[in-house]
Design an enzyme around this catalytic site. Sequence first.
Site, mmCIF file in Angstrom:
data_model
loop_
_atom_site.group_PDB
_atom_site.id
_atom_site.type_symbol
_atom_site.label_atom_id
_atom_site.label_comp_id
_atom_site.label_asym_id
_atom_site.label_seq_id
_atom_site.Cartn_x
_atom_site.Cartn_y
_atom_site.Cartn_z
ATOM 1 N N SER A 36 0.678 1.206 0.553
ATOM 2 C CA SER A 36 1.339 1.393 1.840
ATOM 3 C C SER A 36 0.859 0.375 2.868
ATOM 4 O O SER A 36 1.084 -0.808 2.698
ATOM 5 C CB SER A 36 1.130 2.831 2.315
ATOM 6 O OG SER A 36 2.132 3.204 3.222
ATOM 7 N N ASP A 94 10.735 6.940 -2.699
ATOM 8 C CA ASP A 94 9.806 6.846 -1.573
ATOM 9 C C ASP A 94 10.613 6.864 -0.275
ATOM 10 O O ASP A 94 11.330 5.908 0.035
ATOM 11 C CB ASP A 94 8.989 5.556 -1.680
ATOM 12 C CG ASP A 94 7.830 5.506 -0.688
ATOM 13 O OD1 ASP A 94 7.875 6.229 0.322
ATOM 14 O OD2 ASP A 94 6.891 4.731 -0.933
ATOM 15 N N HIS A 109 6.092 8.671 -2.319
ATOM 16 C CA HIS A 109 5.025 7.787 -1.831
ATOM 17 C C HIS A 109 3.706 8.169 -2.509
ATOM 18 O O HIS A 109 2.827 8.791 -1.911
ATOM 19 C CB HIS A 109 4.935 7.925 -0.314
ATOM 20 C CG HIS A 109 4.286 6.772 0.381
ATOM 21 N ND1 HIS A 109 4.683 5.465 0.198
ATOM 22 C CD2 HIS A 109 3.264 6.721 1.283
ATOM 23 C CE1 HIS A 109 3.946 4.671 0.956
ATOM 24 N NE2 HIS A 109 3.071 5.412 1.613
#
Length: 665
Positions: free
Chosen positions: A209, A315, A346
């Site tokens: 991320s 995601d 995610h």
Amino acid sequence: MPIRTRGTRTTYRSLVLAASAALMAVSLAPAHAQPAPGTDRGDADRRESRPIHSYEKAIRESVWVDIRLDGDGDGRSDRVAVDIVRPSEPVHRGQKIPVIMDASPYYACCGRGNETQRKTYDAAGRPVQIPLYYDNYFVPRGYAFAAVDLSGTNRSDGCVDIGGRQDIQSAKAVVDWLNGRAAGYTSRTGSKLSSAGWSTGDTAMIGKSFDGAIANGVAATGVEGLKTIVPIGALSSWYDYYFAKGAPLFDSGPDWLAENIESPAAREPCRAVKKRLVDDAPRTGDHTRLWDERDYVRAAHKVKASVFAVHGMQDLNVRGKHFGQWWDALAAQGVERKVWLSQVGHVDPFDFRRAKWVKTLHRWFDHHLLGYDNGIDDEPMADIERAPDQWTTDRHWPPRSTRVTTLRPGPGARPGVGTLSQRPARPGARETFTDDRTQHEIDWAAAVDRPTPAKVGFISRPLSRPLRLSGSGTVTVTATPTTTSAHLTAVLVDLGPDVIRDYAAAGEGITTLPQRSCWGASTSGDSACFQETIARTKAVEQTVFSRGWADLGHHASPGRERPLTPGKPHTITLDLHAADHVVPAGHRLALIIAGTDRHLIEPPATTPTLTLDLARTFARLPIVGGSRAFERATRGPVLAPTTSPTRPDAVAGPRAVRPIPGASR
């Protein structure tokens, strides 16, 4: 193989003793069992680095690297904290070692990984726990691990600037220091220098991320010494995290994120930086110079490092567009690449395919940092999760037979329920819907076969053979609004029964178990044992597998929002997120066009009704085999579906996501 433990009653002390005994046994092996980095690689036993170094006796130190910027305006160059764990044995032998780095803003505020680990320190300020397993697993194998606090976070100077120059320079300066091009110090304010003479300078960056975004951004500087990056669910453009063609994806901007991750010491001196994050990132969705600085795709031509990307195709935090546009830009530059695409949201691959992931990552780093000829560069480029825990591979991704194919909506027998084919709609064909901010894509998909006021759906005939879509697509919409503002959503749906990962539930496709498995060596303060997971699945009637959004007011230019003229047609192209999905025989492919996708984009200021000009609306989709494959799949006898789960249902609708990429699920 990992050590498996039941429940949480096994003590860390017993794990430490077991790991220490194992390391002592390995250390008694002949010296030729593992070569030093940089030596001859001809022997077969040198195809994999082995855990011959003591993790318990590893050197744990902190260095503050001068990033040559003064973000907090205190009149001196900022220093970022780098916590390092490295084996002690190579130092005594005069050997240099490569470095694996995770540069993150989350080591103090929010934690890393499925168990939200944070850094801890002893009374003297030396690092004790470094989050995740990278140090536990790789340090005994002859690597150093560096955990970098981005500027303005934890023990670093400076200000958080959400993917901008200060964030990228925080990590790039560390690569420079490892290669003798930047100054490091033994303290945050002192003058005693610290050298990285123990390092080869060869560096890998990894992270999920936000951390992965930093890896992408540093690679896009072309810095020497960065050999490979492993971005996991990573951003490639910060504009595309907050907006989609002008449509806001969250009800806040980068200033809110900065406020939540910066250290207490940075809050007052960094007010001006946060103000710029407000003033230069207007909620209109206009594309300003601030976003140019945070767009790594535009600098992909500078990338020298190889890239091993991982992304969840469901995601809904860091959407698939980030991976798709980054991958395409790297491909255009001929960058060496590898990819895993999963059905999760995610989620880190350590938590959905753990054993295979650690083995693959180990081989990737051995090849790119130690130079081992282990064959990983000759293996298939892509691993794709087709069903929960069922994977296939592709030599190239997207497959070389993939062709962008134009599919066109057409009117049907009932309003709002049309056809999807390669045949253009007749001039004057229209469909109408009214934005309903209380509905989302799952609502639309569940009602695709019947007229509803909030959406229009276009459906192929049942497929006579499977149809695979692989890559990034677009949908061009020509719409006439009744008001001065409008947001648009386009989604692709597989209509038919299936069993998928339950990406919309807590865990985003995984369930965390109480038992643990151990990956590397432990100490009393840093365990290598992590909770295991299993796939969380759901039987469904339909699957949304790609989506895209836009603000119709940005039809003329991404840089400026313009009020719409009611009654006038406007044309805009929506970018669909990268995906790889097979629509089975017996299923149907659907394109749905609607307004606000609840919890995924914010609603417009007005509530418009939009009329689509079907003759000027079309989708350009990446179909394996191209138009001929679509034609073959939509003619001939219809075969039975490849799957027929019991109790089919739908996943829950999208949940509201806090705009903190990667901090929590």
